[in-house]
Design a protein around this motif. Structure first.
Motif, PDB file in Angstrom:
ATOM      1  N   ALA A  72       8.888   2.733  15.092  1.00 52.91           N
ATOM      2  CA  ALA A  72       9.113   3.844  14.166  1.00 52.91           C
ATOM      3  C   ALA A  72       9.720   4.983  14.959  1.00 52.91           C
ATOM      4  CB  ALA A  72       7.809   4.286  13.506  1.00 52.91           C
ATOM      5  N   ALA A  73      10.835   5.538  14.466  1.00 49.02           N
ATOM      6  CA  ALA A  73      11.442   6.678  15.134  1.00 49.02           C
ATOM      7  C   ALA A  73      10.734   7.977  14.761  1.00 49.02           C
ATOM      8  CB  ALA A  73      12.928   6.765  14.770  1.00 49.02           C
ATOM      9  N   TRP A  74      10.022   7.973  13.639  1.00 48.80           N
ATOM     10  CA  TRP A  74       9.265   9.143  13.191  1.00 48.80           C
ATOM     11  C   TRP A  74       7.829   8.705  12.983  1.00 48.80           C
ATOM     12  CZ3 TRP A  74      11.219  12.767   8.675  1.00 48.80           C
ATOM     13  CH2 TRP A  74      10.331  13.838   8.512  1.00 48.80           C
ATOM     14  N   ALA A  75       6.933   9.244  13.798  1.00 47.84           N
ATOM     15  CA  ALA A  75       5.505   8.932  13.680  1.00 47.84           C
ATOM     16  C   ALA A  75       4.730  10.238  13.639  1.00 47.84           C
ATOM     17  CB  ALA A  75       5.041   8.082  14.859  1.00 47.84           C
ATOM     18  N   ARG A  76       3.740  10.322  12.732  1.00 56.08           N
ATOM     19  CA  ARG A  76       2.986  11.575  12.555  1.00 56.08           C
ATOM     20  C   ARG A  76       3.972  12.736  12.367  1.00 56.08           C
ATOM     21  NH1 ARG A  76      -1.449   9.751  10.813  1.00 56.08           N
ATOM     22  NH2 ARG A  76      -2.000  11.973  10.785  1.00 56.08           N
ATOM     23  N   ASN A  77       3.889  13.763  13.177  1.00 54.59           N
ATOM     24  CA  ASN A  77       4.835  14.886  13.076  1.00 54.59           C
ATOM     25  C   ASN A  77       5.778  14.933  14.267  1.00 54.59           C
ATOM     26  OD1 ASN A  77       2.871  15.641  14.937  1.00 54.59           O
ATOM     27  ND2 ASN A  77       2.970  17.820  14.417  1.00 54.59           N
ATOM     28  N   CYS A  78       6.163  13.743  14.735  1.00 62.70           N
ATOM     29  CA  CYS A  78       7.053  13.619  15.893  1.00 62.70           C
ATOM     30  C   CYS A  78       8.232  12.716  15.542  1.00 62.70           C
ATOM     31  CB  CYS A  78       6.300  13.043  17.092  1.00 62.70           C
ATOM     32  SG  CYS A  78       7.337  12.693  18.528  1.00 62.70           S
ATOM     33  N   TYR A  96      13.235   7.926   6.409  1.00 65.44           N
ATOM     34  CA  TYR A  96      13.936   8.107   7.682  1.00 65.44           C
ATOM     35  C   TYR A  96      13.806   6.855   8.552  1.00 65.44           C
ATOM     36  CZ  TYR A  96      15.246  10.208  12.176  1.00 65.44           C
ATOM     37  OH  TYR A  96      15.855  10.486  13.382  1.00 65.44           O
ATOM     38  N   ASN A  97      12.629   6.315   8.650  1.00 66.93           N
ATOM     39  CA  ASN A  97      12.427   5.123   9.472  1.00 66.93           C
ATOM     40  C   ASN A  97      13.195   3.930   8.927  1.00 66.93           C
ATOM     41  OD1 ASN A  97      10.800   6.203  11.526  1.00 66.93           O
ATOM     42  ND2 ASN A  97       8.956   6.035  10.272  1.00 66.93           N
ATOM     43  N   ILE A 124      16.059   4.062   7.206  1.00 68.89           N
ATOM     44  CA  ILE A 124      17.476   4.280   7.482  1.00 68.89           C
ATOM     45  C   ILE A 124      17.787   4.078   8.960  1.00 68.89           C
ATOM     46  CG2 ILE A 124      19.288   6.040   7.546  1.00 68.89           C
ATOM     47  CD1 ILE A 124      18.012   7.236   5.016  1.00 68.89           C
ATOM     48  N   MET A 125      16.938   4.614   9.827  1.00 65.06           N
ATOM     49  CA  MET A 125      17.221   4.504  11.249  1.00 65.06           C
ATOM     50  C   MET A 125      17.112   3.070  11.734  1.00 65.06           C
ATOM     51  SD  MET A 125      18.203   7.457  11.784  1.00 65.06           S
ATOM     52  CE  MET A 125      18.690   7.030  13.442  1.00 65.06           C
ATOM     53  N   ARG A 126      16.160   2.336  11.220  1.00 65.77           N
ATOM     54  CA  ARG A 126      16.050   0.925  11.615  1.00 65.77           C
ATOM     55  C   ARG A 126      17.339   0.189  11.283  1.00 65.77           C
ATOM     56  NH1 ARG A 126      11.559  -2.703  12.215  1.00 65.77           N
ATOM     57  NH2 ARG A 126      12.283  -4.864  12.113  1.00 65.77           N
ATOM     58  N   SER A 127      17.822   0.380  10.060  1.00 62.84           N
ATOM     59  CA  SER A 127      19.058  -0.280   9.653  1.00 62.84           C
ATOM     60  C   SER A 127      20.243   0.199  10.487  1.00 62.84           C
ATOM     61  CB  SER A 127      19.311  -0.011   8.167  1.00 62.84           C
ATOM     62  OG  SER A 127      20.548  -0.553   7.754  1.00 62.84           O
ATOM     63  N   SER A 128      20.354   1.519  10.711  1.00 56.95           N
ATOM     64  CA  SER A 128      21.468   2.069  11.482  1.00 56.95           C
ATOM     65  C   SER A 128      21.487   1.524  12.903  1.00 56.95           C
ATOM     66  CB  SER A 128      21.369   3.597  11.522  1.00 56.95           C
ATOM     67  OG  SER A 128      21.437   4.156  10.236  1.00 56.95           O
ATOM     68  N   PHE A 129      20.331   1.500  13.536  1.00 61.06           N
ATOM     69  CA  PHE A 129      20.250   1.013  14.909  1.00 61.06           C
ATOM     70  C   PHE A 129      20.602  -0.472  14.988  1.00 61.06           C
ATOM     71  CE2 PHE A 129      16.867   4.452  15.899  1.00 61.06           C
ATOM     72  CZ  PHE A 129      17.863   5.375  16.180  1.00 61.06           C
ATOM     73  N   GLU A 130      20.139  -1.251  14.037  1.00 56.39           N
ATOM     74  CA  GLU A 130      20.403  -2.690  14.077  1.00 56.39           C
ATOM     75  C   GLU A 130      21.880  -2.994  13.845  1.00 56.39           C
ATOM     76  OE1 GLU A 130      17.618  -4.330  11.302  1.00 56.39           O
ATOM     77  OE2 GLU A 130      15.954  -4.279  12.753  1.00 56.39           O
ATOM     78  N   GLN A 131      22.556  -2.160  13.029  1.00 54.51           N
ATOM     79  CA  GLN A 131      23.989  -2.361  12.826  1.00 54.51           C
ATOM     80  C   GLN A 131      24.761  -2.112  14.111  1.00 54.51           C
ATOM     81  OE1 GLN A 131      25.293  -3.665  10.281  1.00 54.51           O
ATOM     82  NE2 GLN A 131      23.716  -3.478   8.706  1.00 54.51           N
ATOM     83  N   VAL A 132      24.407  -1.057  14.841  1.00 53.60           N
ATOM     84  CA  VAL A 132      25.061  -0.791  16.124  1.00 53.60           C
ATOM     85  C   VAL A 132      24.769  -1.920  17.108  1.00 53.60           C
ATOM     86  CG1 VAL A 132      25.184   0.776  18.100  1.00 53.60           C
ATOM     87  CG2 VAL A 132      25.030   1.707  15.782  1.00 53.60           C
ATOM     88  N   ARG A 133      23.511  -2.344  17.166  1.00 55.23           N
ATOM     89  CA  ARG A 133      23.142  -3.454  18.052  1.00 55.23           C
ATOM     90  C   ARG A 133      23.991  -4.691  17.754  1.00 55.23           C
ATOM     91  NH1 ARG A 133      17.996  -6.371  16.176  1.00 55.23           N
ATOM     92  NH2 ARG A 133      19.587  -6.962  14.653  1.00 55.23           N
ATOM     93  N   ASP A 134      24.183  -5.011  16.485  1.00 50.62           N
ATOM     94  CA  ASP A 134      24.928  -6.213  16.130  1.00 50.62           C
ATOM     95  C   ASP A 134      26.392  -6.107  16.517  1.00 50.62           C
ATOM     96  OD1 ASP A 134      22.635  -7.366  15.216  1.00 50.62           O
ATOM     97  OD2 ASP A 134      23.145  -7.249  13.078  1.00 50.62           O
ATOM     98  N   PHE A 135      26.982  -4.919  16.392  1.00 49.70           N
ATOM     99  CA  PHE A 135      28.370  -4.750  16.808  1.00 49.70           C
ATOM    100  C   PHE A 135      28.494  -5.000  18.310  1.00 49.70           C
ATOM    101  CE2 PHE A 135      32.062  -2.302  18.225  1.00 49.70           C
ATOM    102  CZ  PHE A 135      33.021  -2.704  17.320  1.00 49.70           C
ATOM    103  N   GLN A 136      27.571  -4.448  19.074  1.00 50.11           N
ATOM    104  CA  GLN A 136      27.588  -4.677  20.519  1.00 50.11           C
ATOM    105  C   GLN A 136      27.317  -6.134  20.856  1.00 50.11           C
ATOM    106  OE1 GLN A 136      24.782  -1.589  22.000  1.00 50.11           O
ATOM    107  NE2 GLN A 136      26.630  -0.671  22.852  1.00 50.11           N
ATOM    108  N   SER A 137      26.371  -6.728  20.164  1.00 51.71           N
ATOM    109  CA  SER A 137      26.018  -8.119  20.407  1.00 51.71           C
ATOM    110  C   SER A 137      27.195  -9.046  20.122  1.00 51.71           C
ATOM    111  CB  SER A 137      24.812  -8.489  19.536  1.00 51.71           C
ATOM    112  OG  SER A 137      24.394  -9.809  19.773  1.00 51.71           O
ATOM    113  N   ALA A 138      27.981  -8.711  19.106  1.00 51.09           N
ATOM    114  CA  ALA A 138      29.143  -9.544  18.766  1.00 51.09           C
ATOM    115  C   ALA A 138      30.132  -9.615  19.921  1.00 51.09           C
ATOM    116  CB  ALA A 138      29.823  -8.996  17.517  1.00 51.09           C
TER     117      ALA A 138
END
Length: 500
Positions: free
Chosen positions: A322-328, A373-374, A376-390
């Motif tokens: 999780a990129a956002w946990a509690r108030n962080c 937020y979590n 959206i960020m999970r999806s956004s990060f995984e899309q970048v990862r997949d582009f690099q992985s390709a």
């Protein structure tokens, strides 16, 4: 009773991620009366470090009222129209991942399908030749977008920004816009016993810095998100072959290229990021296949010149659960660390900030915003990862490093994207995608992935009309590129303007 409003935000971290986050949040939320405190930890930068950026950063700079010419002068940075991927040992020309569109629509339909059809019928003109930015990059010219070129297609650019200088510029911007700046060698979080939220940070000397929301920009360590709150990290080590990155300085190149070059060798890859004062070099490799000394020698062989100020750090791609946990909220590599190949570190920071501001909580009860937020960020990060992985999965370079790269784990989503492109040249639409379809196409075609067919709807256009449109595009690209300044000329104008 309404939950308390979020009025005090504390950002802790170092270098550009800290100051980009603090400046962006302060600028965006100042009308709401939000106060931002930035706690600066010791820098982790080395003299050779550079921030290669994607084009989206220019828009954020504009929002922060950062003058582009002043930024380039003060940082001694340069422009970049993309990345050129080559394998010098093979003698092949490689391919350019250009920051812009390839071709323009024909009969209201996407250009790429027409190019595919024409290639199947003997067209010898490459995809790059229809791109304004790719053609400009090959000629060493900076494509400055205007109304005419924008009608043709996107013409974007990024930067090569020496890291220490850029961080200093962002710090000055943040302070200018009202951020309270503190320095500390470290900080400890105080958790509220009732909620588990972070109540304050204790910095050097015992001072308590309280806040309603805390931003963790401490890097891969994730001092708050991981250390204080214990959010686990999902490793992507199995997706990427490199676990070490060597950074070093080389001499300046003349004339100054207007793109980065990523040179594959048997033990990894070497990236050259040109700036007026020097060439910033990054060497990625696998520690199981090459020692640090061998990597340095490999980098010097790939560059063709001696390197200075070498420094080695680990590469450990992965993301927090999780990129956002509690108030962080974790920003940048505190939330997700990427492979270095496409230079997306600052892009990860920008993604987090954009979505945080879109989800920003008016009051203190922000469970719904946090969950969104979590997601959206999970999806956004995984899309970048997949582009690099390709890039690693499809590269046909020789050597043990690249053999292991082709055997690395890939996601089902990436497998689907590759299969869809192979079938009809289409890139499936994806939410939270950082890389446009043109970038995916450049990567796929560059690595030799040939679609088996094209979209049949374009068959309504006659062959003669296709040929006429292709000739018109090639003529337009040539005309526009030849009237652009060279990279050196444009940087000279910027320098001369400062003196005048």
């Amino acid at each position: 009773m309404s939950p308390p409003a979020v009025r005090a935000i504390v950002v802790i971290g170092r270098d550009a991620p800290l100051w980009l986050a603090a400046a962006t949040i302060a600028k965006a939320l100042e009308p709401a009366g939000v106060m931002v405190t930035a706690i600066e930890l010791p820098s982790a930068l080395h003299p050779a470090d550079v921030y290669p950026t994607l084009p989206a950063l220019e828009a954020l700079h504009n929002q922060l009222r950062i003058d582009e010419a002043a930024l380039i002068r003060a940082s001694r940075g340069a422009f970049s129209l993309g990345q050129n991927f080559v394998e010098p040992a093979s003698g092949a020309s490689g391919f350019l991942h250009a920051y812009g569109a390839f071709g323009t629509a024909i009969d209201g339909k996407d250009f790429f399908a027409y190019w595919l059809k024409a290639r199947r019928h003997g067209l010898s003109v490459g995809l790059e030749d229809f791109s304004l930015t790719a053609a400009a990059a090959r000629h060493g010219r900076l494509l400055i977008p205007d109304a005419e070129t924008e009608r043709y297609g996107r013409s974007d650019y990024g930067y090569h920004l020496p890291a220490a200088a850029y961080a200093g510029i962002l710090k000055a911007v943040a302070i200018r816009d009202g951020v309270t700046a503190l320095t500390a060698s470290g900080a400890n979080a105080v958790l509220a016993s009732e909620t588990g939220d972070i109540a304050a940070l204790i910095v050097d000397g015992g001072e308590h810095i309280g806040g309603d929301l805390f931003i963790d920009a401490t890097g891969g360590e994730g001092d708050l998100i991981g250390g204080a709150l214990g959010v686990a990290r999902e490793s992507w080590r199995s997706c990427f072959p490199a676990d070490r990155v060597l950074a070093a300085n080389g001499p300046a190149l003349s004339p100054l290229p207007i793109y980065a070059e990523v040179r594959a060798w048997r033990g990894g890859w070497t990236a050259l990021h040109p700036t007026p004062a020097r060439t910033h070099v990054a060497q990625a490799y696998a520690s199981a296949l090459a020692s640090d000394e061998e990597a340095l020698r490999g980098a010097e062989a790939a560059c063709g010149f001696a390197l200075a100020d070498p420094a080695v750090r680990s590469s450990d791609p992965g993301r927090r659960e999780a990129a956002w946990a509690r108030n962080c909220v974790a920003i940048g590599s505190a939330a997700c660390a990427f492979d270095p190949v496409h230079g997306v570190d600052l892009h990860a920071v920008q993604l987090g900030l954009i979505h945080l501001l879109a989800c920003f909580p008016v009051g203190g009860a922000f469970g719904a915003q946090r969950a969104e937020y979590n997601r959206i960020m999970r999806s956004s990060f995984e899309q970048v990862r997949d582009f690099q992985s390709a890039h690693y999965a499809l590269a046909r370079y020789e050597g043990a490093f690249w053999a292991s790269a082709r055997e690395a784990e890939t996601s089902p989503e990436l497998a689907h994207t590759i299969a869809t492109f192979r079938a009809r040249g289409e890139v499936p639409p994806m939410e939270e995608q950082s890389f446009a379809p043109d970038s995916w196409r450049a990567l796929f075609i560059g690595h030799g992935v040939t679609p088996e067919s094209h979209l049949p709807v374009i068959d309504r256009t006659t062959p003669d009309e296709m040929k006429a449109q292709f000739r018109r595009m090639l003529g337009f690209v040539k005309e526009q590129v030849l009237r652009q300044p060279t990279h050196d000329e444009y940087l000279g104008r910027i320098a001369d303007h400062a003196g005048g």
